[in-house]
Design a protein around this motif. Structure first.
Motif, PDB file in Angstrom:
ATOM      1  N   ALA A   1      51.045   8.754 -26.753  1.00  0.00           N
ATOM      2  CA  ALA A   1      50.134   7.645 -26.458  1.00  0.00           C
ATOM      3  C   ALA A   1      49.914   6.822 -27.715  1.00  0.00           C
ATOM      4  O   ALA A   1      49.764   7.366 -28.818  1.00  0.00           O
ATOM      5  CB  ALA A   1      48.806   8.162 -25.925  1.00  0.00           C
ATOM      6  N   VAL A   2      49.903   5.504 -27.541  1.00  0.00           N
ATOM      7  CA  VAL A   2      49.640   4.572 -28.634  1.00  0.00           C
ATOM      8  C   VAL A   2      48.478   3.686 -28.190  1.00  0.00           C
ATOM      9  O   VAL A   2      48.467   3.178 -27.067  1.00  0.00           O
ATOM     10  CB  VAL A   2      50.873   3.698 -28.939  1.00  0.00           C
ATOM     11  N   VAL A   3      47.497   3.504 -29.057  1.00  0.00           N
ATOM     12  CA  VAL A   3      46.357   2.651 -28.720  1.00  0.00           C
ATOM     13  C   VAL A   3      46.284   1.499 -29.708  1.00  0.00           C
ATOM     14  O   VAL A   3      46.599   1.649 -30.890  1.00  0.00           O
ATOM     15  CB  VAL A   3      45.036   3.451 -28.750  1.00  0.00           C
ATOM     16  N   THR A   4      45.890   0.331 -29.216  1.00  0.00           N
ATOM     17  CA  THR A   4      45.698  -0.821 -30.082  1.00  0.00           C
ATOM     18  C   THR A   4      44.454  -1.593 -29.649  1.00  0.00           C
ATOM     19  O   THR A   4      44.192  -1.733 -28.455  1.00  0.00           O
ATOM     20  CB  THR A   4      46.924  -1.761 -30.058  1.00  0.00           C
ATOM     21  N   PRO A   5      43.658  -2.077 -30.609  1.00  0.00           N
ATOM     22  CA  PRO A   5      42.484  -2.880 -30.275  1.00  0.00           C
ATOM     23  C   PRO A   5      42.829  -4.353 -30.112  1.00  0.00           C
ATOM     24  O   PRO A   5      42.096  -5.234 -30.554  1.00  0.00           O
ATOM     25  CB  PRO A   5      41.559  -2.638 -31.482  1.00  0.00           C
ATOM     26  N   SER A   6      43.960  -4.627 -29.472  1.00  0.00           N
ATOM     27  CA  SER A   6      44.409  -6.008 -29.272  1.00  0.00           C
ATOM     28  C   SER A   6      45.198  -6.123 -27.978  1.00  0.00           C
ATOM     29  O   SER A   6      46.303  -5.581 -27.872  1.00  0.00           O
ATOM     30  CB  SER A   6      45.277  -6.477 -30.443  1.00  0.00           C
ATOM     31  N   GLY A   7      44.622  -6.834 -27.009  1.00  0.00           N
ATOM     32  CA  GLY A   7      45.337  -7.051 -25.760  1.00  0.00           C
ATOM     33  C   GLY A   7      46.598  -7.858 -25.944  1.00  0.00           C
ATOM     34  O   GLY A   7      47.611  -7.600 -25.285  1.00  0.00           O
ATOM     35  N   SER A   8      46.570  -8.834 -26.844  1.00  0.00           N
ATOM     36  CA  SER A   8      47.745  -9.687 -27.025  1.00  0.00           C
ATOM     37  C   SER A   8      48.903  -8.910 -27.634  1.00  0.00           C
ATOM     38  O   SER A   8      50.061  -9.087 -27.237  1.00  0.00           O
ATOM     39  CB  SER A   8      47.396 -10.911 -27.880  1.00  0.00           C
ATOM     40  N   CYS A   9      48.617  -8.020 -28.576  1.00  0.00           N
ATOM     41  CA  CYS A   9      49.693  -7.234 -29.179  1.00  0.00           C
ATOM     42  C   CYS A   9      50.216  -6.184 -28.199  1.00  0.00           C
ATOM     43  O   CYS A   9      51.420  -5.917 -28.155  1.00  0.00           O
ATOM     44  CB  CYS A   9      49.208  -6.581 -30.461  1.00  0.00           C
ATOM     45  N   ALA A  10      49.324  -5.591 -27.416  1.00  0.00           N
ATOM     46  CA  ALA A  10      49.773  -4.653 -26.384  1.00  0.00           C
ATOM     47  C   ALA A  10      50.683  -5.349 -25.395  1.00  0.00           C
ATOM     48  O   ALA A  10      51.713  -4.805 -24.976  1.00  0.00           O
ATOM     49  CB  ALA A  10      48.577  -4.034 -25.673  1.00  0.00           C
ATOM     50  N   ALA A  11      50.323  -6.565 -25.005  1.00  0.00           N
ATOM     51  CA  ALA A  11      51.147  -7.324 -24.065  1.00  0.00           C
ATOM     52  C   ALA A  11      52.497  -7.676 -24.672  1.00  0.00           C
ATOM     53  O   ALA A  11      53.527  -7.652 -23.984  1.00  0.00           O
ATOM     54  CB  ALA A  11      50.408  -8.599 -23.642  1.00  0.00           C
ATOM     55  N   MET A  12      52.531  -8.004 -25.958  1.00  0.00           N
ATOM     56  CA  MET A  12      53.793  -8.302 -26.634  1.00  0.00           C
ATOM     57  C   MET A  12      54.719  -7.098 -26.572  1.00  0.00           C
ATOM     58  O   MET A  12      55.905  -7.221 -26.218  1.00  0.00           O
ATOM     59  CB  MET A  12      53.515  -8.686 -28.090  1.00  0.00           C
ATOM     60  N   VAL A  13      54.188  -5.926 -26.897  1.00  0.00           N
ATOM     61  CA  VAL A  13      55.014  -4.723 -26.907  1.00  0.00           C
ATOM     62  C   VAL A  13      55.507  -4.393 -25.506  1.00  0.00           C
ATOM     63  O   VAL A  13      56.700  -4.128 -25.291  1.00  0.00           O
ATOM     64  CB  VAL A  13      54.224  -3.538 -27.493  1.00  0.00           C
TER      65      VAL A  13
ATOM     66  N   LEU B   1      68.398  -0.287 -28.367  1.00  0.00           N
ATOM     67  CA  LEU B   1      67.019  -0.628 -28.700  1.00  0.00           C
ATOM     68  C   LEU B   1      66.256  -1.054 -27.446  1.00  0.00           C
ATOM     69  O   LEU B   1      65.077  -0.712 -27.293  1.00  0.00           O
ATOM     70  CB  LEU B   1      66.979  -1.742 -29.749  1.00  0.00           C
ATOM     71  N   GLU B   2      66.904  -1.763 -26.560  1.00  0.00           N
ATOM     72  CA  GLU B   2      66.268  -2.167 -25.303  1.00  0.00           C
ATOM     73  C   GLU B   2      65.818  -0.929 -24.525  1.00  0.00           C
ATOM     74  O   GLU B   2      64.703  -0.893 -23.984  1.00  0.00           O
ATOM     75  CB  GLU B   2      67.231  -2.996 -24.464  1.00  0.00           C
ATOM     76  N   ARG B   3      66.673   0.086 -24.465  1.00  0.00           N
ATOM     77  CA  ARG B   3      66.329   1.324 -23.746  1.00  0.00           C
ATOM     78  C   ARG B   3      65.152   2.020 -24.414  1.00  0.00           C
ATOM     79  O   ARG B   3      64.208   2.449 -23.740  1.00  0.00           O
ATOM     80  CB  ARG B   3      67.545   2.257 -23.727  1.00  0.00           C
ATOM     81  N   ARG B   4      65.189   2.137 -25.736  1.00  0.00           N
ATOM     82  CA  ARG B   4      64.114   2.822 -26.454  1.00  0.00           C
ATOM     83  C   ARG B   4      62.782   2.080 -26.316  1.00  0.00           C
ATOM     84  O   ARG B   4      61.726   2.704 -26.119  1.00  0.00           O
ATOM     85  CB  ARG B   4      64.483   2.960 -27.930  1.00  0.00           C
ATOM     86  N   ALA B   5      62.844   0.750 -26.409  1.00  0.00           N
ATOM     87  CA  ALA B   5      61.625  -0.046 -26.273  1.00  0.00           C
ATOM     88  C   ALA B   5      61.047   0.080 -24.865  1.00  0.00           C
ATOM     89  O   ALA B   5      59.818   0.151 -24.687  1.00  0.00           O
ATOM     90  CB  ALA B   5      61.918  -1.511 -26.590  1.00  0.00           C
ATOM     91  N   ALA B   6      61.915   0.125 -23.863  1.00  0.00           N
ATOM     92  CA  ALA B   6      61.457   0.264 -22.481  1.00  0.00           C
ATOM     93  C   ALA B   6      60.806   1.619 -22.245  1.00  0.00           C
ATOM     94  O   ALA B   6      59.835   1.742 -21.481  1.00  0.00           O
ATOM     95  CB  ALA B   6      62.622   0.072 -21.523  1.00  0.00           C
TER      96      ALA B   6
ATOM     97  N   PRO C   1      55.428   1.860 -21.701  1.00  0.00           N
ATOM     98  CA  PRO C   1      54.333   2.350 -20.856  1.00  0.00           C
ATOM     99  C   PRO C   1      53.333   3.239 -21.588  1.00  0.00           C
ATOM    100  O   PRO C   1      52.245   3.508 -21.059  1.00  0.00           O
ATOM    101  CB  PRO C   1      55.065   3.153 -19.762  1.00  0.00           C
ATOM    102  N   ARG C   2      53.682   3.692 -22.780  1.00  0.00           N
ATOM    103  CA  ARG C   2      52.790   4.569 -23.537  1.00  0.00           C
ATOM    104  C   ARG C   2      51.907   3.787 -24.509  1.00  0.00           C
ATOM    105  O   ARG C   2      51.097   4.383 -25.229  1.00  0.00           O
ATOM    106  CB  ARG C   2      53.592   5.626 -24.305  1.00  0.00           C
ATOM    107  N   VAL C   3      52.047   2.472 -24.529  1.00  0.00           N
ATOM    108  CA  VAL C   3      51.249   1.618 -25.412  1.00  0.00           C
ATOM    109  C   VAL C   3      50.090   1.038 -24.603  1.00  0.00           C
ATOM    110  O   VAL C   3      50.290   0.377 -23.588  1.00  0.00           O
ATOM    111  CB  VAL C   3      52.109   0.495 -26.014  1.00  0.00           C
ATOM    112  N   HIS C   4      48.867   1.273 -25.078  1.00  0.00           N
ATOM    113  CA  HIS C   4      47.681   0.900 -24.310  1.00  0.00           C
ATOM    114  C   HIS C   4      46.689   0.113 -25.164  1.00  0.00           C
ATOM    115  O   HIS C   4      46.441   0.457 -26.322  1.00  0.00           O
ATOM    116  CB  HIS C   4      46.962   2.150 -23.792  1.00  0.00           C
ATOM    117  N   GLU C   5      46.118  -0.897 -24.581  1.00  0.00           N
ATOM    118  CA  GLU C   5      44.923  -1.530 -25.139  1.00  0.00           C
ATOM    119  C   GLU C   5      43.778  -0.517 -25.013  1.00  0.00           C
ATOM    120  O   GLU C   5      43.796   0.351 -24.137  1.00  0.00           O
ATOM    121  CB  GLU C   5      44.637  -2.823 -24.382  1.00  0.00           C
ATOM    122  N   LEU C   6      42.774  -0.596 -25.876  1.00  0.00           N
ATOM    123  CA  LEU C   6      41.745   0.444 -25.960  1.00  0.00           C
ATOM    124  C   LEU C   6      41.077   0.744 -24.628  1.00  0.00           C
ATOM    125  O   LEU C   6      40.926   1.922 -24.250  1.00  0.00           O
ATOM    126  CB  LEU C   6      40.686   0.050 -26.994  1.00  0.00           C
TER     127      LEU C   6
END
Length: 242
Positions: A71-83, A99-104, A108-113
């Motif tokens: 799980a990855v958390v970020t206090p930024s909706g815009s950065c979460a959306a970018m990722v 890289l496309e496969r790894r990023a995909a 789903p494990r990157v979350h806004e707070l």
């Protein structure tokens, strides 16, 4: 749960207290928070300004820094959306299928707070105490790309002593939009003025949002207008214990 913090460029350089607040909230709930030191920018600024080739190395470094965490958390909706919405596309359009496969797989494990708290951890009451009148501005990325819906408000309603006041025309953009504010200053200022008028109409003491970029834009205007309204990131309110 071990959770990796993606603090973002804006918070790291201008609002470090927000990152500390995220850690305080999650540790209070019994989770371990780690800070991968290899993290850099997510590339949002580069992509939004029309430089996808320059964003590609940042996609690669982000993926390498965070892909081993559940799980990855970020206090930024815009950065979460970018990722989540763009990292795979940037890699795919550059022809880097690996890289496309790894990023995909990571996306789903990157979350806004608020997503992490409500959807992943199943928590709305984080034990916060904040006896103030607060109004909440749902930022564009959080509202339209992440579709956070009522998650931030549900967290604020559970804060002891907090009075949450509805913001008129809350869904309207504040006028920041990153480089939009610099390229279209007159339009940006007019949009900001409309938002500030609505904030003042609530009688709130605090304007809260989940993105410090928008709060920086609005906070500057609130100070210039001598409104007496302060801005605070959602994480800072949730970290407060009175």
């Amino acid at each position: 749960m071990k959770i990796a913090l993606f603090v973002t460029c804006v918070n790291d350089t201008l609002f470090p207290g927000t990152g500390r607040a995220v850690v305080a909230v999650l540790e209070r709930l019994g989770h371990e928070v780690v800070f991968p030191e290899a993290q850099t920018c997510c590339g949002q600024m580069h992509l939004n300004t029309g430089y996808p080739a320059e964003a590609l190395p940042l996609v690669r470094s982000f993926t390498g820094a965070f892909e081993d965490y559940d799980a990855v958390v970020t206090p930024s909706g815009s950065c979460a959306a970018m990722v989540r919405d763009w990292h795979g596309k940037v890699a795919g359009r550059a022809g880097d299928q690996e890289l496309e496969r790894r990023a995909a797989e990571l996306a789903p494990r990157v979350h806004e707070l608020s997503e992490l708290l409500v959807d992943v951890l199943g928590v709305t009451d984080v034990g916060a105490v904040f006896p103030h009148r607060v109004t909440y501005h749902p930022t564009c990325h959080g509202l339209r790309m992440l579709r956070l819906g009522d998650k931030p408000a549900s967290l604020l309603r559970a804060v002891r002593g907090l009075e949450l006041i509805d913001l008129p025309d809350a869904a309207e953009c504040c006028g920041f939009g990153g480089t939009f504010a610099m390229k279209n200053p007159d339009v940006s200022a007019a949009m900001c003025a409309d938002k500030i008028g609505n904030v003042k109409a609530t009688g709130a003491e605090i304007l809260c949002a989940a993105d410090n970029s928008c709060l920086m834009h609005l906070g500057g205007a609130l100070k210039r207008w001598r409104s007496g309204v302060r801005v605070m990131h959602l994480a800072e309110i949730l970290a407060s214990t009175g």
